[in-house]
Design a protein around this motif. Structure first.
Motif, PDB file in Angstrom:
ATOM      1  N   ILE A 140       0.842  -1.205   0.000  1.00 41.42           N
ATOM      2  CA  ILE A 140       0.000   0.000   0.000  1.00 41.42           C
ATOM      3  C   ILE A 140       0.873   1.249   0.000  1.00 41.42           C
ATOM      4  N   ARG A 141       1.922   1.252   0.827  1.00 45.36           N
ATOM      5  CA  ARG A 141       2.823   2.411   0.853  1.00 45.36           C
ATOM      6  C   ARG A 141       3.479   2.629  -0.501  1.00 45.36           C
ATOM      7  N   LYS A 142       3.875   1.539  -1.140  1.00 44.46           N
ATOM      8  CA  LYS A 142       4.509   1.642  -2.451  1.00 44.46           C
ATOM      9  C   LYS A 142       3.527   2.209  -3.476  1.00 44.46           C
ATOM     10  N   LYS A 143       2.285   1.723  -3.455  1.00 44.65           N
ATOM     11  CA  LYS A 143       1.261   2.197  -4.390  1.00 44.65           C
ATOM     12  C   LYS A 143       0.960   3.676  -4.156  1.00 44.65           C
ATOM     13  N   LYS A 144       0.887   4.086  -2.877  1.00 50.63           N
ATOM     14  CA  LYS A 144       0.653   5.500  -2.576  1.00 50.63           C
ATOM     15  C   LYS A 144       1.790   6.361  -3.109  1.00 50.63           C
ATOM     16  N   GLY A 145       3.013   5.865  -2.993  1.00 48.16           N
ATOM     17  CA  GLY A 145       4.160   6.600  -3.518  1.00 48.16           C
ATOM     18  C   GLY A 145       4.075   6.757  -5.024  1.00 48.16           C
ATOM     19  N   VAL A 146       3.648   5.693  -5.706  1.00 45.59           N
ATOM     20  CA  VAL A 146       3.496   5.758  -7.165  1.00 45.59           C
ATOM     21  C   VAL A 146       2.418   6.772  -7.534  1.00 45.59           C
ATOM     22  N   ILE A 147       1.304   6.754  -6.814  1.00 47.79           N
ATOM     23  CA  ILE A 147       0.207   7.682  -7.092  1.00 47.79           C
ATOM     24  C   ILE A 147       0.659   9.123  -6.856  1.00 47.79           C
ATOM     25  N   LYS A 148       1.381   9.357  -5.761  1.00 46.32           N
ATOM     26  CA  LYS A 148       1.865  10.712  -5.476  1.00 46.32           C
ATOM     27  C   LYS A 148       2.819  11.193  -6.555  1.00 46.32           C
ATOM     28  N   GLU A 149       3.718  10.315  -6.987  1.00 50.07           N
ATOM     29  CA  GLU A 149       4.688  10.699  -8.015  1.00 50.07           C
ATOM     30  C   GLU A 149       3.990  10.982  -9.341  1.00 50.07           C
ATOM     31  N   THR A 150       2.987  10.185  -9.676  1.00 45.16           N
ATOM     32  CA  THR A 150       2.225  10.419 -10.909  1.00 45.16           C
ATOM     33  C   THR A 150       1.498  11.759 -10.841  1.00 45.16           C
ATOM     34  N   ALA A 151       0.881  12.041  -9.709  1.00 40.29           N
ATOM     35  CA  ALA A 151       0.166  13.313  -9.550  1.00 40.29           C
ATOM     36  C   ALA A 151       1.138  14.486  -9.635  1.00 40.29           C
TER      37      ALA A 151
END
Length: 151
Positions: free
Chosen positions: A64-75
């Motif tokens: 979940i932390r990894k996915k949140k990091g990916v989402i933040k970086e994409t945004a």
């Protein structure tokens, strides 16, 4: 008991006469705790399942932390690219009515010159003389009346 002096201190002051009894008591307490831990390990087989469940939860939390990091970086990347690459007026200057007419005719739509008359043409440049006359302050100085003249 003969006191011995070392570095100006009486060593006999640091000797505990009951140290052997205290050591035996600590060893018995340690054995009791070891036996109790062994009994708890035998009596609770669910602990292995709990450890496995804890490992799964930790793995899921990491994902979940990894996915949140990916989402933040994409945004963050999308927010950085949320503006035109060229200013609008530069893009507008690069487009022409001739190009539009050619494109429309290539896809089969006939265009007539009088139908295109309502398209905006380039603004006419104003002459500097017209600017001075119509707006702004005058560059010429007007003679001021003498403030001391009284009629």
């Amino acid at each position: 008991m003969i006191p011995e002096i070392m570095d100006g201190k009486n060593i006999a002051d640091f000797i505990d006469p009951e140290i052997e009894a205290k050591l035996d008591e600590l060893e018995r307490e340690e054995e009791e705790r070891a036996q109790l831990a062994a009994l708890e390990a035998e009596a609770d087989p669910m602990e292995d399942d709990a450890a496995e469940a804890h490992a799964q939860v930790a793995k899921l939390a990491s994902a979940i932390r990894k996915k949140k990091g990916v989402i933040k970086e994409t945004a963050r990347r999308d927010r950085a690219a949320n503006h035109p690459t060229l200013p609008r007026n530069v893009k507008a200057r690069s487009k022409s009515t001739g190009g539009m007419v050619a494109h429309l005719s290539s896809i089969g739509i006939e265009t007539e010159a009088k139908a295109m008359s309502n398209l905006r043409s380039k603004a006419k440049a104003r002459s500097p003389a017209a600017d001075e006359e119509e707006r702004g302050r005058s560059t010429k100085r007007r003679p001021m009346a003498d403030a001391m003249d009284v009629e």
